[in-house]
Design a protein around this motif. Structure first.
Motif: not given
Length: 291
Positions: A9-12, A17-25, A97-111
């Motif tokens: 479980x990761x807490x942003x 949240x403000x940048x809508x970008x995950x850290x590399x870690x 909800x329909x296009x969560x940027x954090x979810x997409x950042x992760x699925x891009x790396x997976x898929x």
């Protein structure tokens, strides 16, 4: 006795949240969890205000569906679990909800680059006593790699009493059940379940409102009974690789064209009239990999 596995479980952070970008870690931690466990939770990734807005409308609509004889019940009426289409009214469609940027950042790396959104729906759990059998959401000869990631979002806080989904961490890597697919469909045979239980028993996690769950489509799971009077709505979208061969599309009203911030997510959409009646409780989808 195998130790009880732990769900990552990761807490942003405020800056994420403000940048809508995950850290590399955090991105590395998320990818490791999905490869290893087949599932991951991102806390505070979705606006709880948006979830409250949806819940206020979807729960009454769920009751309308539940009262209809032709509504699809997942694994029979005793589970209290129905299929409920997501709202397509533009005032109830939210980017996170329909296009969560954090979810997409992760699925891009997976898929791979530009994952495709090909499914949107919800399932809703009313008070019940019966559980679902352990199953996977696919029952065809799927690729031997990640090929679909579900993004689940509960509209309320969810725990075992509210029927949080039972998940079998790491089971997405075990395909031994496929030998029995003609007899069992997508249900995992009992002897294979017991073998897996000795390695990594299932868990029912506590998921706070505002979290999203990323789940490999191959992961074994089961809907569990909601023992409370609170109706639990769980939204789902599914991301597929750009190369995945399917004609599955999401239905959205024409008034939403150019209104959603898709980011790197590619929407595979059939645009319909704003008068389209989404409240049908259908269960029509085909994720099979085409020749």
């Amino acid at each position: 006795m195998a130790p009880i596995p732990t769900l990552t479980s990761i807490t942003l952070s405020p800056s994420e949240l403000s940048s809508k970008t995950l850290t590399s870690h955090h991105l590395q931690e998320a990818l490791e969890a999905l490869h290893r466990d087949g599932i991951l939770v991102l806390n505070n990734a979705v606006s709880t205000t948006n979830l409250d807005t949806l819940n206020s409308r979807m729960v009454p609509e769920a009751q309308t569906l539940y009262d209809r004889e032709n509504t699809h019940h997942n694994f029979g009426t005793g589970t209290g679990n129905i299929q409920q289409d997501a709202i397509v009214d533009p005032s109830f469609v939210f980017d996170d909800i329909i296009a969560n940027p954090f979810a997409t950042a992760i699925t891009e790396c997976m898929l791979g680059p530009n994952p495709h959104l090909r499914f949107q729906s919800a399932n809703t759990a009313f008070k019940a006593e019966k559980r679902q059998p352990v199953h996977v959401d696919v029952h065809f000869d799927f690729p031997k790699m990640p090929f679909g990631i579900c993004v689940n979002i509960n509209l309320i806080d969810v725990d075992p009493e509210h029927g949080s989904t039972e998940v079998w961490l790491g089971s997405h890597l075990d395909t031994s059940w496929k030998a029995f697919v003609e007899k069992s469909g997508s249900v995992i045979p009992e002897d294979i379940l017991e073998r897996r239980r000795k390695i990594s028993p299932p868990i029912q996690p506590v998921i706070p409102k505002g979290a999203l769950i990323l789940r490999d489509l191959r992961l074994w799971h089961a809907g569990m009974p909601n023992r409370t009077a609170d109706v639990r709505v769980m939204l789902v979208t599914i991301h597929f690789p750009a190369w995945y061969r399917t004609e599955q599309k999401v239905l959205l009203p024409e008034s939403l064209k150019s209104k959603i911030e898709w980011g790197n997510l590619v929407p595979c959409v059939e645009w319909v009239s704003d008068r389209y009646d989404y409240l049908q409780g259908q269960h029509d989808h085909d994720f099979d990999l085409l020749p």
